[in-house]
Design an enzyme around this catalytic site. Structure first.
Site, PDB file in Angstrom:
ATOM      1  N   HIS A   1       3.274  -8.666  -7.066  1.00 37.44           N
ATOM      2  CA  HIS A   1       3.258  -7.555  -5.938  1.00 37.44           C
ATOM      3  C   HIS A   1       3.628  -8.546  -4.727  1.00 37.44           C
ATOM      4  O   HIS A   1       3.676  -9.607  -4.621  1.00 37.44           O
ATOM      5  CB  HIS A   1       2.030  -7.054  -5.593  1.00 37.44           C
ATOM      6  CG  HIS A   1       1.908  -5.926  -6.930  1.00 37.44           C
ATOM      7  ND1 HIS A   1       1.097  -6.017  -8.313  1.00 37.44           N
ATOM      8  CD2 HIS A   1       2.304  -4.478  -7.060  1.00 37.44           C
ATOM      9  CE1 HIS A   1       1.135  -5.083  -8.631  1.00 37.44           C
ATOM     10  NE2 HIS A   1       1.792  -4.037  -8.096  1.00 37.44           N
TER      11      HIS A   1
ATOM     12  N   LYS B   1      -0.095  -6.960  -0.340  1.00 35.19           N
ATOM     13  CA  LYS B   1      -1.213  -6.297  -1.200  1.00 35.19           C
ATOM     14  C   LYS B   1      -2.728  -6.816  -1.098  1.00 35.19           C
ATOM     15  O   LYS B   1      -2.607  -8.225  -1.127  1.00 35.19           O
ATOM     16  CB  LYS B   1      -0.887  -6.232  -2.852  1.00 35.19           C
ATOM     17  CG  LYS B   1      -1.621  -5.652  -3.747  1.00 35.19           C
ATOM     18  CD  LYS B   1      -1.170  -5.302  -4.977  1.00 35.19           C
ATOM     19  CE  LYS B   1      -2.087  -4.697  -5.962  1.00 35.19           C
ATOM     20  NZ  LYS B   1      -2.587  -3.176  -5.510  1.00 35.19           N
TER      21      LYS B   1
HETATM   22  P1  NAD Z   1      -0.531   0.331   3.511  1.00 31.75           P
HETATM   23  O1  NAD Z   1      -1.412  -0.834   4.006  1.00 31.75           O
HETATM   24  O2  NAD Z   1       0.838   0.292   3.353  1.00 31.75           O
HETATM   25  O3  NAD Z   1      -1.101   1.570   3.970  1.00 31.75           O
HETATM   26  C1  NAD Z   1      -2.582   1.987   3.833  1.00 31.75           C
HETATM   27  C2  NAD Z   1      -2.529   3.210   4.619  1.00 31.75           C
HETATM   28  O4  NAD Z   1      -3.978   3.868   4.665  1.00 31.75           O
HETATM   29  C3  NAD Z   1      -2.421   3.270   5.986  1.00 31.75           C
HETATM   30  O5  NAD Z   1      -1.740   4.618   6.497  1.00 31.75           O
HETATM   31  C4  NAD Z   1      -3.684   3.357   6.797  1.00 31.75           C
HETATM   32  O6  NAD Z   1      -3.515   3.885   8.106  1.00 31.75           O
HETATM   33  C5  NAD Z   1      -4.659   3.884   5.819  1.00 31.75           C
HETATM   34  N1  NAD Z   1      -5.956   3.576   5.757  1.00 31.75           N
HETATM   35  C6  NAD Z   1      -6.391   2.335   5.618  1.00 31.75           C
HETATM   36  N2  NAD Z   1      -7.799   2.358   5.725  1.00 31.75           N
HETATM   37  C7  NAD Z   1      -8.114   3.389   6.269  1.00 31.75           C
HETATM   38  C8  NAD Z   1      -9.295   3.887   6.772  1.00 31.75           C
HETATM   39  N3  NAD Z   1     -10.602   3.198   6.662  1.00 31.75           N
HETATM   40  N4  NAD Z   1      -9.297   5.310   7.168  1.00 31.75           N
HETATM   41  C9  NAD Z   1      -8.020   5.943   7.384  1.00 31.75           C
HETATM   42  N5  NAD Z   1      -7.056   5.618   6.893  1.00 31.75           N
HETATM   43  C10 NAD Z   1      -6.945   4.118   6.535  1.00 31.75           C
HETATM   44  O7  NAD Z   1      -0.676   0.442   1.771  1.00 31.75           O
HETATM   45  P2  NAD Z   1       0.095   0.759   0.663  1.00 31.75           P
HETATM   46  O8  NAD Z   1       1.060  -0.107   0.039  1.00 31.75           O
HETATM   47  O9  NAD Z   1       0.568   2.159   1.014  1.00 31.75           O
HETATM   48  O10 NAD Z   1      -0.995   0.919  -0.558  1.00 31.75           O
HETATM   49  C11 NAD Z   1      -2.074   1.840  -0.541  1.00 31.75           C
HETATM   50  C12 NAD Z   1      -2.770   1.855  -1.750  1.00 31.75           C
HETATM   51  O11 NAD Z   1      -2.071   2.387  -2.905  1.00 31.75           O
HETATM   52  C13 NAD Z   1      -3.363   0.603  -2.181  1.00 31.75           C
HETATM   53  O12 NAD Z   1      -4.614   0.675  -2.620  1.00 31.75           O
HETATM   54  C14 NAD Z   1      -2.538   0.151  -3.374  1.00 31.75           C
HETATM   55  O13 NAD Z   1      -2.918  -0.658  -4.281  1.00 31.75           O
HETATM   56  C15 NAD Z   1      -2.022   1.489  -3.784  1.00 31.75           C
HETATM   57  N6  NAD Z   1      -0.803   1.888  -4.544  1.00 31.75           N
HETATM   58  C16 NAD Z   1      -0.912   2.583  -5.762  1.00 31.75           C
HETATM   59  C17 NAD Z   1      -0.185   2.692  -6.346  1.00 31.75           C
HETATM   60  C18 NAD Z   1      -0.068   3.423  -7.748  1.00 31.75           C
HETATM   61  O14 NAD Z   1       0.929   4.017  -8.413  1.00 31.75           O
HETATM   62  N7  NAD Z   1      -1.227   4.185  -8.139  1.00 31.75           N
HETATM   63  C19 NAD Z   1       1.415   2.451  -6.112  1.00 31.75           C
HETATM   64  C20 NAD Z   1       1.382   1.651  -4.973  1.00 31.75           C
HETATM   65  C21 NAD Z   1       0.134   1.446  -4.214  1.00 31.75           C
END
Ligand code: NAD
Length: 260
Positions: free
Chosen positions: A150, A154
């Site tokens: 990844h 991540k």
């Molecule tokens: P990122 O760091 O780019 O974004 C995280 C978001 O969450 C931001 O908007 C941030 O402000 C918000 N956030 C984080 N902590 C917070 C809190 N305490 N209160 C309020 N808002 C909060 O991350 P990303 O790459 O978008 O990934 C997010 C999650 O999705 C991760 O856990 C990742 O592993 C997961 N993910 C899942 C899939 C899937 O298909 N299930 C695919 C990609 C990513």
């Protein structure tokens, strides 16, 4: 007859996946994002790419039909509490929950429909099935190893998807992943045991997500690989899941329930 449009709240609205979800929703006629939740936001009229984004879960979920969450475990659980109080269905793609947090997700699923998936792509969900099938078909003479790669930002490892593939492989060999998983290897490791399932992790650049399950025998090897070329597949899958979920009774659902 006009088709109803679901009003949704986007948790993690300013993140990588949040951006993909906002883009995906603009192409659809069945769901719109009314409001978002993210860190470092205060006023609900604080616009982010045209979406009002707040850091207050109560304001974020007010009046919506469904919540879609790609954020971090703390934000997921905080918003889930409010969604459960308001009986709002909840889709989460967030990964990195520990055992007690997973238990809390199960508890919330007793009062609202909750769909949780570590990976929303169709390809990965088929790969899970193939992994289970292959593991079931092969003898213990084949060693199972799981590799995932990844992007550099991540924050959890191995990926939730890699762990799910591990669970599919251990189901196939009738073992428990918590007993067979080998998360790291370093130094004098000794021989490999028959049932162990090893995990390898790569972090770098902007890799969207790669997973390979290896079945290594003497003189032959099977490799099952999935490569995500774009995060759009996760966003489309999550919106499909949200539309599907709104008609369901309370319970914990996965992509299997939607796809197969
Ligand atoms: P990122 O760091 O780019 O974004 C995280 C978001 O969450 C931001 O908007 C941030 O402000 C918000 N956030 C984080 N902590 C917070 C809190 N305490 N209160 C309020 N808002 C909060 O991350 P990303 O790459 O978008 O990934 C997010 C999650 O999705 C991760 O856990 C990742 O592993 C997961 N993910 C899942 C899939 C899937 O298909 N299930 C695919 C990609 C990513």
């Amino acid at each position: 007859m006009t088709q109803s449009v679901l009003k949704a709240c986007l948790v993690g609205a300013t993140g990588r996946m949040g951006t993909e979800l906002r883009t995906a929703a603009r192409q659809r006629s069945d769901l719109i994002f009314e409001r978002g939740l993210a860190e470092n936001r205060s006023d609900p009229s604080d616009q982010f790419d045209g979406l009002p984004v707040t850091n207050d879960p109560e304001k974020a979920v007010q009046g919506v039909d469904v919540v879609i969450d790609f954020s971090a475990p703390e934000a997921t659980l905080e918003t889930l509490q409010v969604a459960a109080d308001e009986s709002i269905p909840f889709v989460t793609g967030t990964t990195g929950f520990d055992d007690s947090e997973r238990q809390r997700l199960d508890d919330f699923a007793q009062s609202i429909p909750l769909l949780k998936a570590a990976n929303f792509s169709i390809g990965i969900n088929v790969l899970k099935k193939l992994t289970r099938l292959t593991s079931d078909a092969l003898s213990d003479d084949f060693d199972i190893e799981i590799f995932e790669a990844h992007h550099r930002n991540k924050t959890d490892a191995p990926s939730g998807t890699a762990k799910q593939l591990g669970r599919a492989a251990s189901d196939g060999q009738q073992s428990q992943l918590k007993e067979t998983a080998v998360w790291t290897r370093h130094g004098d490791t000794g021989d490999r045991s028959d049932k162990e399932i090893g995990f390898q992790v790569l972090r770098g650049g902007d890799i969207k997500g790669e997973h390979t399950v290896y079945f290594c025998g003497a003189g032959e090897r099977i490799e099952l690989t999935h490569r995500a070329g774009t995060r759009q597949i996760f966003a489309d899958g999550a919106i499909d899941a949200a539309v599907w979920l709104t008609d369901r009774p309370p319970g914990l659902y996965g992509m299997d329930d939607l796809l197969f």
